[in-house]
Design a protein around this motif. Structure first.
Motif, short mmCIF file in Angstrom:
data_model
loop_
_atom_site.label_atom_id
_atom_site.label_comp_id
_atom_site.label_asym_id
_atom_site.label_seq_id
_atom_site.Cartn_x
_atom_site.Cartn_y
_atom_site.Cartn_z
N ARG A 54 49.47 67.79 62.09
CA ARG A 54 48.60 68.40 61.63
C ARG A 54 48.48 69.99 62.17
NH1 ARG A 54 43.58 70.40 63.40
NH2 ARG A 54 42.19 71.34 61.85
N GLY A 83 39.14 65.26 58.26
CA GLY A 83 38.28 66.19 58.37
C GLY A 83 37.26 65.94 59.44
N ASN A 118 36.47 64.42 63.68
CA ASN A 118 36.73 64.16 65.35
C ASN A 118 36.54 62.48 65.27
OD1 ASN A 118 35.28 67.13 65.89
ND2 ASN A 118 37.29 66.95 66.49
N GLY A 148 34.25 69.89 66.97
CA GLY A 148 33.34 69.91 66.08
C GLY A 148 32.04 70.10 66.53
N ARG A 162 30.72 66.19 66.96
CA ARG A 162 31.11 65.90 68.38
C ARG A 162 30.39 66.32 69.57
NH1 ARG A 162 34.29 68.29 72.00
NH2 ARG A 162 36.15 67.09 73.05
N CYS A 183 33.60 61.39 63.49
CA CYS A 183 32.30 62.02 63.25
C CYS A 183 32.70 63.48 62.79
CB CYS A 183 31.44 62.22 64.48
SG CYS A 183 32.27 62.97 65.98
N GLY A 184 31.35 63.97 61.72
CA GLY A 184 31.79 65.48 61.44
C GLY A 184 30.60 65.56 60.55
#
Ligand code: PLP
Ligand code: COI
Length: 380
Positions: free
Chosen positions: A203, A252, A254, A279, A282, A321-322
């Motif tokens: 990425r 998309g 963390n 994030g 995060r 998490c996001g």
């Protein structure tokens, strides 16, 4: 909706004047209720949007709230060719007391500026970012759902709108803000997801744009996501570019890991090395976990440690998490070198406790000691 004739103006505290053109027709309460019954993620949109223009001479100008609708672009518009673009994703929640509050818009505004800087775009003042959100919600707050797992997802974005094929930072830039009443990002809700470790594709690399929220990062990830789907997984996990040994983040979202259990559980998340997105979920969870008495750690974590930890029981849970995903447990990991289960494929206790604590703050059913809720003043 605030009173206001066509093309009325509202001046904000920062002196920006927004022209206000309300939509000619509005959905009825019944139409809205039908759409909100099963909104999915990012499929339906409210009735207005915000636009603000920028150029070098005038700076930010022509701020407007106007009916949601298509935008017309010249085929030579710069962003279509060279992808000079940034975006944010944040949520407004219907509060336990009935109002609407946006979760940490100041943190999102600050990241929007950092992303803009990295992408050689002008920086929208943070106050203007928040005022734009307030104005849109003041007009469209009826679209904020109140069902569990639902919220009003806000998508501010900005792109080089000048026309021409020369490669240079945009000399004209457009900021837009749209809002989408949304449910869970993953169609199966909080059921644990399976993830594919991407060893073939990368990425982000040091010096690149991995820490910026810019569309190209997502376009570059689509083939890996397709590969994950072919391998029967819900999402892709990105590893570091140099060794493909260190866990960075998910499509998309963390990643967080729980070592140990009960009151002695430790929350570990990959350190911000510059190649992953910092994030806001995060960051919130690091603080909430500490508030709940867990030890928290930001450090590098390898694929080998993840696999070994699940095998010997020292690593008890993993989750993504996001903003869109909230907290989504990870139940299974797969890779070209085999796979393993996490928490026996079930949601972990610490994962679900943290999820509950986060959602309670977001929805106004728990105190807000960190000042994360931004209540929008509604006129009706
Ligand atoms: N990483 C990536 C690549 C993302 O797209 C997102 C989503 O915004 C996140 C992490 C999580 O960031 P946040 O919690 O601020 O939404
Ligand atoms: C978000 O969580 O807001 C994002 O932007 C992630 C995207 C994959 C929907």
């Amino acid at each position: 909706m605030p009173a206001g004739a066509d093309n009325a103006f509202v001046s904000t505290t920062t002196g920006i004047r927004f022209s206000v053109t309300p939509a000619k027709s509005r959905a009825t309460a019944e139409e809205r209720a039908r759409l909100l019954a099963n909104p999915g993620f990012g499929r339906i949109f409210t009735e207005h949007m915000i636009s603000i223009q920028w150029d070098a001479e005038r700076g930010w100008h022509d701020a407007a709230l106007r009916p949601y609708g298509p935008i017309q672009l010249d085929p030579a518009t710069s962003v279509l060719h060279y992808a000079q673009e940034v975006f944010e994703g944040l949520k407004a929640f219907r509060q336990a007391g009935g109002g609407v509050a946006v979760f940490r818009p100041d943190a999102h505004a600050a990241r929007f500026r950092r992303s803009s800087r990295r992408m050689a775009l002008p920086e929208l003042p943070e106050e203007t970012f928040i005022e734009a959100i307030d104005l849109l919600i003041q007009h469209d707050h009826e679209w904020t759902p109140d069902a569990a797992e639902q919220s009003l997802y806000l998508r501010p974005f900005m792109y080089a709108s000048d026309v021409g094929l020369g490669v240079h930072p945009g000399t004209a830039v457009t900021f837009l803000l749209i809002a989408s009443p949304s449910g869970s990002y993953f169609p199966r809700g909080v059921k644990p997801v399976s993830v594919w470790l991407s060893e073939e594709y990368t990425r982000a690399a040091p010096g690149g744009t991995g820490a910026a929220k810019t569309g190209g990062n997502y376009a570059g990830g689509l083939m890996a996501q397709e590969q994950a789907t072919r391998e029967g997984c819900d999402n892709v996990v990105w590893l570091d570019a140099a060794e493909h040994a260190w866990v960075e983040e998910m499509g998309g979202m963390n990643l967080c890991f729980v070592f140990g259990d009960g009151p002695h559980a430790r929350l570990v998340t990959p350190a911000l090395t510059g190649t992953l997105l910092p994030g806001i979920t995060r960051d919130s969870l690091l603080k909430l976990a500490a508030d709940l008495g867990y030890e928290v750690e930001e450090r590098r974590i390898s694929v080998a440690e993840w696999r070994q930890g699940c095998a010997d029981g020292s690593l008890s849970e993993a989750f993504a998490c996001g903003t869109a995903a909230v907290i989504t447990p990870i139940g299974e990991v797969k890779s070209a070198h085999g796979g393993w289960k996490v928490t026996g494929g079930n949601p972990g206790q610490v994962t679900m406790r943290l999820r509950g604590a986060l959602v309670d703050v977001q929805r106004g059913s728990a105190p807000d000691p960190h000042g994360w809720r931004h209540e929008v003043r509604l006129n009706s």
